[in-house]
Design a protein around this motif. Structure first.
Motif, short mmCIF file in Angstrom:
data_model
loop_
_atom_site.label_atom_id
_atom_site.label_comp_id
_atom_site.label_asym_id
_atom_site.label_seq_id
_atom_site.Cartn_x
_atom_site.Cartn_y
_atom_site.Cartn_z
N SER A 192 100.52 -35.80 -98.61
CA SER A 192 101.57 -35.18 -98.14
C SER A 192 101.19 -34.35 -98.44
CB SER A 192 103.17 -35.13 -99.41
OG SER A 192 103.21 -36.42 -99.67
N ALA A 193 100.11 -33.38 -98.86
CA ALA A 193 99.88 -31.93 -98.54
C ALA A 193 99.31 -31.53 -97.68
CB ALA A 193 99.48 -31.36 -100.31
N ALA B 241 93.58 -25.58 -108.98
CA ALA B 241 93.06 -26.09 -109.69
C ALA B 241 92.73 -26.37 -111.48
CB ALA B 241 92.02 -27.49 -109.80
N TYR B 242 91.49 -25.43 -111.64
CA TYR B 242 91.38 -24.53 -113.20
C TYR B 242 93.14 -24.03 -113.82
CZ TYR B 242 89.95 -20.63 -116.33
OH TYR B 242 89.91 -20.31 -117.97
N GLY B 243 93.77 -22.56 -112.79
CA GLY B 243 94.48 -22.35 -113.88
C GLY B 243 95.73 -22.72 -113.20
N ILE B 244 95.88 -24.39 -112.54
CA ILE B 244 97.66 -25.12 -113.33
C ILE B 244 96.70 -25.62 -114.36
CG2 ILE B 244 96.55 -26.86 -111.44
CD1 ILE B 244 99.85 -27.00 -111.01
N ILE C 85 99.52 -30.01 -103.62
CA ILE C 85 97.58 -30.35 -104.35
C ILE C 85 97.78 -29.81 -105.26
CG2 ILE C 85 97.74 -28.04 -102.81
CD1 ILE C 85 95.77 -31.74 -102.52
N MET C 86 98.34 -28.64 -105.77
CA MET C 86 97.96 -28.47 -107.01
C MET C 86 98.12 -29.31 -108.09
SD MET C 86 96.53 -25.74 -107.11
CE MET C 86 95.52 -26.57 -106.04
N ALA D 132 91.24 -35.54 -104.17
CA ALA D 132 92.27 -34.41 -103.65
C ALA D 132 92.05 -34.18 -102.45
CB ALA D 132 93.11 -34.10 -105.56
N ALA D 133 91.31 -33.09 -102.41
CA ALA D 133 90.50 -31.77 -101.74
C ALA D 133 90.44 -33.02 -100.85
CB ALA D 133 89.29 -31.13 -102.38
#
Length: 302
Positions: free
Chosen positions: A24-25, A181-184, A245-246, A257-258
């Motif tokens: 979707s992203a 990704a690290y942040g979420i 994506i996150m 995912a990337a």
């Protein structure tokens, strides 16, 4: 909803949902790129989009999601700096080069760096079959860019610098994907990170866009109504594109995912054909099939 998403982390259902979110992203990111590259100046489009999603996200950040823990603020500051560099480079690349040439180069370099970064930071490593899938996908993406470059009729004098900017932008795509990704993953509620990210991320581009707008001759300034309408539409697309994506990187493997998101090059080519009225022949169709095949190999190899 947060509790339900968190309960899916590391499960087969979470993997399937991450796959759906990443695809979707991909579509939404291609649509977002076309909106920024459309009839308005890319800087003005980006400023209108960021202004819109900052205003939309603020009520959710203040009144809906849990308040961020103190350690999240430096992470958001780092995300702000990385995304500002990315957006600046992307706007410069779009200003100098054709969308269907620049966009595939940006998206083609991104997954290579992201897979490497995910292995280094998160300990997620691809096997040989998945690396083969990455090679197939990237070959298709760069082949698509090369084909578009060969048949481009306009703006060739600035295209070399646009391509150089596109490669650097691709590096920042990988950097922000890995960093975000690290942040979420660092906050208990993923929607806290997303809501405050959009608020913080909206602070830089609107002033820059306003300065650019004021510097334009009065006859060259676009009407504010259509520009703001594009900004609102782009903001909605950005919420779902970036959010998808996150969440996919929180639920499952960051590298996978990337890579799946980079099928956006296929959607970008289709948008270029259907919306921007660019020609799509059998060779481009074959290259798009190659991109899709690479993504399928990565997914099956995992």
């Amino acid at each position: 909803m947060s509790a339900w998403l968190i309960s899916l982390e590391g499960t087969e259902a979470g993997h399937d949902l991450a796959l759906l979110l990443a695809l979707s992203a991909a579509f939404l990111h291609a649509l977002f790129g076309a909106l920024q590259k459309g009839r308005h100046d890319p800087w003005l489009s980006r400023g209108a989009i960021d202004f819109s999603y900052g205003l939309m996200a603020l009520p959710f950040a203040l009144f809906v999601v849990p308040w961020p823990a103190p350690q999240l603020w430096p992470i958001l500051g780092g995300a702000f700096a990385i995304h500002l560099a990315y957006k600046t480079l992307q706007a410069q690349a779009y200003t100098k080069g054709a969308f269907t040439v620049v966009y595939p180069v940006v998206r083609g370099t991104g997954p290579l760096f992201t897979v490497i970064g995910a292995g280094w930071i998160f300990g997620e490593h691809f096997n040989a079959l998945q690396w083969f899938g990455v090679a197939v996908l990237v070959t298709g993406i760069f082949g698509l860019a090369a084909y578009n470059y060969r048949h481009l009729q306009v703006a060739r004098d600035t295209l070399v610098s646009a391509l150089m900017l596109a490669v650097v932008t691709g590096f920042f795509v990988a950097l922000y994907t890995t960093y975000d990704a690290y942040g979420i993953r660092s906050t208990p509620d993923p929607f806290t990170f997303l809501a405050w990210f959009f608020v913080v991320d909206s602070l830089a581009m609107p002033p820059l866009a306003y300065r650019r707008y004021r510097a334009m001759p009065a006859t060259a300034r676009p009407a504010l109504g259509p520009l703001l309408s594009r900004g609102i539409l782009g903001a909605v697309v950005a919420f779902f594109s970036f959010g998808s994506i996150m969440l996919a990187t929180r639920l499952d493997n960051v590298g996978e995912a990337a890579v799946l998101r980079e099928t956006s090059a296929v959607f970008a080519a289709l948008i270029g054909w259907l919306v921007l009225k660019e020609t799509v022949g059998p060779r481009r169709v074959a290259l798009m099939a190659l991109i899709a095949a690479g993504a399928v190999i990565v997914e099956m190899g995992g």
